[in-house]
Design an enzyme around this catalytic site. Structure first.
Site, PDB file in Angstrom:
ATOM      1  CB  SER A 210      67.719   2.550  27.120  1.00  6.85           C
ATOM      2  OG  SER A 210      68.888   2.527  26.341  1.00  6.85           O
ATOM      3  CG  HIS A 290      71.455  11.162  24.479  1.00  9.75           C
ATOM      4  ND1 HIS A 290      71.820  10.927  23.165  1.00  9.75           N
ATOM      5  CD2 HIS A 290      71.112   9.958  24.995  1.00  9.75           C
ATOM      6  CE1 HIS A 290      71.678   9.641  22.898  1.00  9.75           C
ATOM      7  NE2 HIS A 290      71.247   9.025  23.991  1.00  9.75           N
ATOM      8  CG  HIS A 314      66.126   1.057  22.699  1.00  9.73           C
ATOM      9  ND1 HIS A 314      66.856   1.999  22.021  1.00  9.73           N
ATOM     10  CD2 HIS A 314      65.078   0.778  21.873  1.00  9.73           C
ATOM     11  CE1 HIS A 314      66.273   2.262  20.867  1.00  9.73           C
ATOM     12  NE2 HIS A 314      65.191   1.530  20.757  1.00  9.73           N
TER      13      HIS A 314
END
Length: 346
Positions: A210, A290, A314
Protein backbone atom coordinates in the site's frame (compact mmCIF):
# COMPACT_ATOMS: atom_id res chain seq x y z
CA UNK A 1 -19.07 3.07 -14.07
CA UNK A 2 -17.21 -0.25 -14.29
CA UNK A 3 -16.90 -3.17 -11.95
CA UNK A 4 -13.40 -3.65 -10.53
CA UNK A 5 -13.71 -7.30 -11.56
CA UNK A 6 -12.91 -7.65 -15.28
CA UNK A 7 -15.68 -9.00 -17.45
CA UNK A 8 -13.91 -12.27 -18.29
CA UNK A 9 -13.56 -13.07 -14.55
CA UNK A 10 -17.14 -12.28 -13.58
CA UNK A 11 -19.17 -15.27 -12.45
CA UNK A 12 -22.46 -16.04 -10.75
CA UNK A 13 -22.09 -14.74 -7.22
CA UNK A 14 -22.70 -17.01 -4.25
CA UNK A 15 -21.22 -14.41 -1.88
CA UNK A 16 -22.70 -10.94 -2.06
CA UNK A 17 -20.95 -7.59 -2.19
CA UNK A 18 -21.07 -5.28 0.80
CA UNK A 19 -22.92 -2.57 -1.15
CA UNK A 20 -26.05 -2.54 -3.33
CA UNK A 21 -25.87 -2.54 -7.11
CA UNK A 22 -26.75 1.17 -7.29
CA UNK A 23 -23.95 2.26 -4.91
CA UNK A 24 -22.13 5.42 -6.07
CA UNK A 25 -18.66 6.00 -4.55
CA UNK A 26 -17.96 9.55 -3.39
CA UNK A 27 -14.76 9.99 -5.43
CA UNK A 28 -13.12 8.26 -8.42
CA UNK A 29 -10.69 5.34 -8.17
CA UNK A 30 -9.29 2.94 -10.73
CA UNK A 31 -7.86 -0.57 -11.02
CA UNK A 32 -5.20 -2.13 -13.23
CA UNK A 33 -6.41 -4.25 -16.14
CA UNK A 34 -4.34 -7.18 -17.40
CA UNK A 35 -4.87 -8.65 -20.84
CA UNK A 36 -7.44 -11.49 -20.67
CA UNK A 37 -4.70 -13.87 -21.82
CA UNK A 38 -2.73 -13.24 -18.61
CA UNK A 39 -3.70 -15.95 -16.13
CA UNK A 40 -1.03 -15.41 -13.44
CA UNK A 41 1.35 -12.75 -12.24
CA UNK A 42 4.53 -13.01 -10.20
CA UNK A 43 5.58 -10.74 -7.34
CA UNK A 44 9.14 -11.54 -6.23
CA UNK A 45 10.84 -9.81 -3.28
CA UNK A 46 14.65 -10.14 -3.13
CA UNK A 47 15.95 -8.79 0.19
CA UNK A 48 19.34 -7.96 1.71
CA UNK A 49 19.76 -7.25 5.43
CA UNK A 50 22.74 -5.99 7.45
CA UNK A 51 23.60 -3.84 10.45
CA UNK A 52 25.06 -0.37 10.21
CA UNK A 53 26.72 0.91 7.06
CA UNK A 54 26.30 -1.18 3.93
CA UNK A 55 29.12 -3.74 3.67
CA UNK A 56 30.73 -4.41 0.30
CA UNK A 57 28.81 -7.69 0.04
CA UNK A 58 25.48 -5.84 0.20
CA UNK A 59 26.47 -3.39 -2.52
CA UNK A 60 27.67 -6.27 -4.70
CA UNK A 61 24.49 -8.28 -4.11
CA UNK A 62 22.26 -5.35 -5.08
CA UNK A 63 24.26 -4.78 -8.25
CA UNK A 64 24.07 -8.49 -9.04
CA UNK A 65 20.29 -8.77 -8.74
CA UNK A 66 19.82 -5.59 -10.81
CA UNK A 67 21.99 -7.14 -13.54
CA UNK A 68 19.93 -10.34 -13.41
CA UNK A 69 16.72 -8.31 -13.73
CA UNK A 70 18.15 -6.67 -16.87
CA UNK A 71 19.18 -9.98 -18.43
CA UNK A 72 17.08 -12.25 -20.64
CA UNK A 73 13.88 -13.46 -19.02
CA UNK A 74 13.98 -10.72 -16.39
CA UNK A 75 10.93 -8.90 -15.03
CA UNK A 76 8.81 -6.44 -16.97
CA UNK A 77 9.10 -4.03 -14.03
CA UNK A 78 11.00 -3.78 -10.76
CA UNK A 79 11.66 -1.24 -8.04
CA UNK A 80 13.77 -1.00 -4.89
CA UNK A 81 13.06 0.25 -1.37
CA UNK A 82 14.60 0.23 2.11
CA UNK A 83 13.60 0.16 5.76
CA UNK A 84 14.95 -0.68 9.22
CA UNK A 85 13.33 -3.80 10.66
CA UNK A 86 12.21 -4.60 14.19
CA UNK A 87 15.66 -5.99 15.09
CA UNK A 88 17.45 -2.87 13.83
CA UNK A 89 18.69 -4.34 10.56
CA UNK A 90 18.90 -2.18 7.49
CA UNK A 91 16.91 -4.00 4.80
CA UNK A 92 16.90 -3.29 1.07
CA UNK A 93 14.27 -5.06 -1.01
CA UNK A 94 14.15 -5.27 -4.81
CA UNK A 95 10.63 -6.18 -5.96
CA UNK A 96 10.13 -7.62 -9.43
CA UNK A 97 7.00 -8.42 -11.45
CA UNK A 98 6.28 -10.85 -14.29
CA UNK A 99 3.11 -11.85 -16.16
CA UNK A 100 4.69 -14.87 -17.90
CA UNK A 101 5.17 -17.84 -15.56
CA UNK A 102 7.35 -19.86 -17.93
CA UNK A 103 9.68 -16.91 -18.40
CA UNK A 104 9.87 -16.39 -14.65
CA UNK A 105 10.54 -20.05 -13.89
CA UNK A 106 13.43 -20.20 -16.36
CA UNK A 107 14.88 -16.98 -14.97
CA UNK A 108 14.29 -17.83 -11.31
CA UNK A 109 16.15 -21.13 -10.97
CA UNK A 110 19.69 -19.71 -11.41
CA UNK A 111 18.76 -16.44 -9.67
CA UNK A 112 17.60 -18.32 -6.60
CA UNK A 113 20.76 -20.40 -6.44
CA UNK A 114 22.87 -17.26 -6.63
CA UNK A 115 20.83 -15.38 -4.03
CA UNK A 116 20.21 -17.87 -1.22
CA UNK A 117 22.78 -20.67 -1.65
CA UNK A 118 26.13 -18.98 -1.18
CA UNK A 119 26.54 -17.06 2.09
CA UNK A 120 27.95 -13.55 1.80
CA UNK A 121 29.98 -12.04 4.61
CA UNK A 122 28.09 -9.65 6.84
CA UNK A 123 24.66 -9.90 5.19
CA UNK A 124 21.56 -12.04 5.07
CA UNK A 125 19.51 -12.61 1.93
CA UNK A 126 15.94 -13.71 1.37
CA UNK A 127 13.42 -14.40 -1.37
CA UNK A 128 9.65 -14.07 -0.96
CA UNK A 129 7.56 -14.93 -4.02
CA UNK A 130 3.87 -15.09 -4.82
CA UNK A 131 2.59 -16.30 -8.19
CA UNK A 132 -1.19 -15.92 -7.89
CA UNK A 133 -3.84 -16.41 -10.49
CA UNK A 134 -5.30 -13.06 -11.51
CA UNK A 135 -8.54 -14.07 -9.75
CA UNK A 136 -6.65 -13.88 -6.43
CA UNK A 137 -5.45 -10.29 -6.44
CA UNK A 138 -6.69 -6.73 -6.82
CA UNK A 139 -5.36 -3.21 -7.15
CA UNK A 140 -6.67 0.28 -6.45
CA UNK A 141 -5.36 3.67 -7.60
CA UNK A 142 -6.38 7.24 -6.87
CA UNK A 143 -5.12 8.41 -10.28
CA UNK A 144 -4.62 6.96 -13.75
CA UNK A 145 -1.27 8.11 -15.00
CA UNK A 146 1.36 6.60 -12.72
CA UNK A 147 1.06 2.83 -12.22
CA UNK A 148 3.06 1.27 -9.40
CA UNK A 149 3.89 -2.29 -8.43
CA UNK A 150 2.07 -5.02 -10.30
CA UNK A 151 0.03 -2.41 -12.20
CA UNK A 152 3.19 -1.40 -14.05
CA UNK A 153 3.00 -4.68 -16.02
CA UNK A 154 -0.74 -4.47 -16.68
CA UNK A 155 -2.25 -3.66 -20.07
CA UNK A 156 -3.70 -0.40 -18.75
CA UNK A 157 -6.14 1.10 -16.25
CA UNK A 158 -9.89 0.83 -15.92
CA UNK A 159 -12.39 3.63 -15.95
CA UNK A 160 -13.94 4.65 -12.63
CA UNK A 161 -14.87 1.55 -10.61
CA UNK A 162 -17.68 1.02 -8.16
CA UNK A 163 -16.12 -1.19 -5.50
CA UNK A 164 -14.23 1.27 -3.30
CA UNK A 165 -14.67 3.84 -0.51
CA UNK A 166 -16.45 1.41 1.81
CA UNK A 167 -15.38 -1.27 4.26
CA UNK A 168 -15.31 -4.51 2.32
CA UNK A 169 -14.36 -2.96 -1.01
CA UNK A 170 -10.95 -4.62 -0.93
CA UNK A 171 -12.53 -8.08 -0.76
CA UNK A 172 -15.18 -7.19 -3.33
CA UNK A 173 -12.48 -6.27 -5.87
CA UNK A 174 -10.90 -9.75 -5.73
CA UNK A 175 -12.60 -11.91 -8.38
CA UNK A 176 -12.36 -15.08 -6.27
CA UNK A 177 -14.46 -13.39 -3.56
CA UNK A 178 -17.53 -13.86 -5.76
CA UNK A 179 -17.67 -17.53 -4.68
CA UNK A 180 -14.95 -18.16 -2.07
CA UNK A 181 -14.51 -16.87 1.52
CA UNK A 182 -10.71 -17.28 1.15
CA UNK A 183 -10.39 -18.74 4.64
CA UNK A 184 -6.83 -19.59 5.75
CA UNK A 185 -5.96 -23.24 6.25
CA UNK A 186 -3.02 -24.73 8.15
CA UNK A 187 -0.10 -23.16 9.99
CA UNK A 188 3.34 -21.99 8.83
CA UNK A 189 6.13 -24.57 9.02
CA UNK A 190 9.91 -24.20 8.92
CA UNK A 191 11.92 -26.42 6.58
CA UNK A 192 15.70 -26.58 6.95
CA UNK A 193 17.82 -27.05 3.82
CA UNK A 194 21.38 -26.78 5.05
CA UNK A 195 21.92 -23.16 5.96
CA UNK A 196 18.80 -22.12 4.07
CA UNK A 197 15.50 -21.81 5.86
CA UNK A 198 12.28 -22.17 3.91
CA UNK A 199 8.85 -21.36 5.24
CA UNK A 200 5.88 -23.35 4.05
CA UNK A 201 3.06 -20.97 4.87
CA UNK A 202 -0.61 -21.92 4.44
CA UNK A 203 -3.53 -21.59 2.10
CA UNK A 204 -4.95 -18.10 1.57
CA UNK A 205 -2.02 -16.17 2.97
CA UNK A 206 -2.55 -12.44 2.31
CA UNK A 207 -0.08 -9.85 1.01
CA UNK A 208 -0.68 -6.11 0.81
CA UNK A 209 1.52 -3.41 -0.70
CA UNK A 210 0.00 0.00 0.00
CA UNK A 211 1.79 3.08 -1.29
CA UNK A 212 1.98 6.85 -1.12
CA UNK A 213 3.58 9.25 -3.63
CA UNK A 214 3.90 12.90 -2.62
CA UNK A 215 6.43 13.86 -5.31
CA UNK A 216 3.89 16.07 -7.14
CA UNK A 217 2.76 17.99 -4.07
CA UNK A 218 3.61 21.66 -3.66
CA UNK A 219 5.01 23.18 -0.48
CA UNK A 220 1.82 23.60 1.57
CA UNK A 221 0.39 20.20 0.67
CA UNK A 222 3.73 18.46 1.22
CA UNK A 223 3.99 20.03 4.66
CA UNK A 224 0.43 18.96 5.50
CA UNK A 225 1.17 15.38 4.46
CA UNK A 226 4.56 15.12 6.18
CA UNK A 227 3.41 16.86 9.39
CA UNK A 228 -0.13 15.55 9.84
CA UNK A 229 -0.50 12.28 7.94
CA UNK A 230 2.89 10.56 7.62
CA UNK A 231 3.62 10.43 11.38
CA UNK A 232 0.26 8.75 12.01
CA UNK A 233 0.90 6.32 9.17
CA UNK A 234 4.37 5.56 10.56
CA UNK A 235 2.90 4.90 14.00
CA UNK A 236 0.52 2.33 12.54
CA UNK A 237 3.26 0.74 10.44
CA UNK A 238 5.54 0.49 13.49
CA UNK A 239 2.74 -1.16 15.46
CA UNK A 240 2.33 -3.81 12.78
CA UNK A 241 6.11 -4.29 12.57
CA UNK A 242 6.59 -4.72 16.31
CA UNK A 243 3.28 -6.11 17.59
CA UNK A 244 1.37 -7.28 14.55
CA UNK A 245 1.57 -11.01 15.28
CA UNK A 246 -1.15 -10.67 17.91
CA UNK A 247 -3.67 -9.53 15.29
CA UNK A 248 -2.62 -11.80 12.44
CA UNK A 249 0.08 -9.69 10.75
CA UNK A 250 3.11 -11.94 10.37
CA UNK A 251 5.49 -9.20 9.21
CA UNK A 252 5.30 -5.55 8.14
CA UNK A 253 7.76 -3.35 6.31
CA UNK A 254 7.28 0.40 5.94
CA UNK A 255 9.51 1.02 2.94
CA UNK A 256 11.07 4.17 1.52
CA UNK A 257 11.27 3.80 -2.26
CA UNK A 258 14.73 4.39 -3.73
CA UNK A 259 15.38 6.27 -6.97
CA UNK A 260 17.51 4.69 -9.67
CA UNK A 261 20.59 6.44 -8.26
CA UNK A 262 19.96 4.93 -4.81
CA UNK A 263 18.68 8.12 -3.18
CA UNK A 264 15.45 8.16 -1.16
CA UNK A 265 12.48 9.28 -3.26
CA UNK A 266 9.23 10.94 -2.21
CA UNK A 267 7.42 7.62 -2.31
CA UNK A 268 6.79 5.02 0.36
CA UNK A 269 4.77 1.86 0.84
CA UNK A 270 3.78 -0.54 3.55
CA UNK A 271 4.21 -4.22 2.67
CA UNK A 272 2.89 -6.88 4.99
CA UNK A 273 2.12 -10.57 5.23
CA UNK A 274 -1.17 -11.49 6.93
CA UNK A 275 -2.68 -14.73 8.13
CA UNK A 276 -5.83 -13.88 6.19
CA UNK A 277 -7.65 -11.19 4.31
CA UNK A 278 -10.13 -11.16 7.22
CA UNK A 279 -7.34 -10.28 9.68
CA UNK A 280 -6.24 -7.41 7.43
CA UNK A 281 -9.85 -6.25 7.17
CA UNK A 282 -10.32 -6.28 10.95
CA UNK A 283 -7.23 -4.13 11.45
CA UNK A 284 -8.34 -1.72 8.73
CA UNK A 285 -11.90 -1.38 10.01
CA UNK A 286 -11.48 -1.24 13.76
CA UNK A 287 -7.95 -1.18 15.18
CA UNK A 288 -7.08 2.17 16.81
CA UNK A 289 -3.86 2.52 14.79
CA UNK A 290 -5.66 2.27 11.46
CA UNK A 291 -8.64 4.32 12.65
CA UNK A 292 -6.13 7.13 13.28
CA UNK A 293 -4.52 6.65 9.84
CA UNK A 294 -7.92 6.75 8.18
CA UNK A 295 -8.96 9.82 10.17
CA UNK A 296 -5.77 11.72 9.31
CA UNK A 297 -6.11 10.82 5.62
CA UNK A 298 -9.75 11.86 5.45
CA UNK A 299 -9.01 15.19 7.16
CA UNK A 300 -6.18 15.78 4.68
CA UNK A 301 -8.27 14.92 1.64
CA UNK A 302 -11.31 16.87 2.81
CA UNK A 303 -9.11 19.92 3.44
CA UNK A 304 -7.60 19.85 -0.05
CA UNK A 305 -10.45 18.36 -2.05
CA UNK A 306 -9.87 17.72 -5.76
CA UNK A 307 -6.68 19.83 -5.70
CA UNK A 308 -4.80 17.18 -3.67
CA UNK A 309 -1.71 15.97 -5.54
CA UNK A 310 -0.94 13.05 -3.22
CA UNK A 311 -1.22 9.74 -5.09
CA UNK A 312 -2.34 6.58 -3.32
CA UNK A 313 -2.46 2.95 -4.43
CA UNK A 314 -2.42 -0.59 -3.20
CA UNK A 315 -2.28 -4.18 -4.36
CA UNK A 316 -3.68 -7.11 -2.37
CA UNK A 317 -3.20 -10.81 -3.03
CA UNK A 318 -4.71 -13.85 -1.32
CA UNK A 319 -2.43 -16.70 -2.41
CA UNK A 320 -3.05 -20.44 -2.50
CA UNK A 321 -0.50 -22.61 -0.70
CA UNK A 322 1.14 -23.74 -3.94
CA UNK A 323 1.56 -20.13 -5.14
CA UNK A 324 4.04 -19.17 -2.40
CA UNK A 325 7.81 -19.43 -1.88
CA UNK A 326 9.80 -18.13 1.11
CA UNK A 327 13.53 -18.72 1.60
CA UNK A 328 16.07 -17.12 3.95
CA UNK A 329 19.86 -17.38 4.31
CA UNK A 330 21.71 -15.98 7.33
CA UNK A 331 18.72 -13.81 8.29
CA UNK A 332 17.67 -13.19 11.88
CA UNK A 333 14.75 -15.17 13.27
CA UNK A 334 12.16 -12.38 12.95
CA UNK A 335 12.79 -11.69 9.26
CA UNK A 336 9.69 -11.77 7.08
CA UNK A 337 7.76 -15.02 7.30
CA UNK A 338 10.32 -16.54 9.69
CA UNK A 339 8.46 -14.56 12.35
CA UNK A 340 5.34 -16.59 11.59
CA UNK A 341 6.95 -19.92 12.48
CA UNK A 342 6.22 -20.81 16.09
CA UNK A 343 7.63 -24.34 16.11
CA UNK A 344 10.71 -25.51 14.27
CA UNK A 345 10.39 -28.63 12.15
CA UNK A 346 12.35 -30.43 9.47
Amino acid sequence: MESAIPLHLETQRTRHKRVPDDYQPPYPSFVARHKPTVSRVVMAYFGVQYRGAAPAAATAALAEIAARFAAGGGPSHWDRARYVDRAGYETVVSVAYWDDIARFDAWFAPAREAWTVKAREGIGTFIEVLRPTVARHETLFSSLDRPEGVAAIADGMSGEVQEHAYWGGMRDRIPLSQTDPMTPGGAPELIRDGARLRVKAHDNLCLIRSGQDWSDTEASERKLYLDDVEPVLREGMDFLRDDGLGIGCYANRYMQVLSTDGSVSEKSYGQSWWKSLAALERWAESHPTHVRIFGAAMKYLSTLGPSAKLRLYHEVTVAAADEQFFEYLNCHAKTGMLAAVETVSG
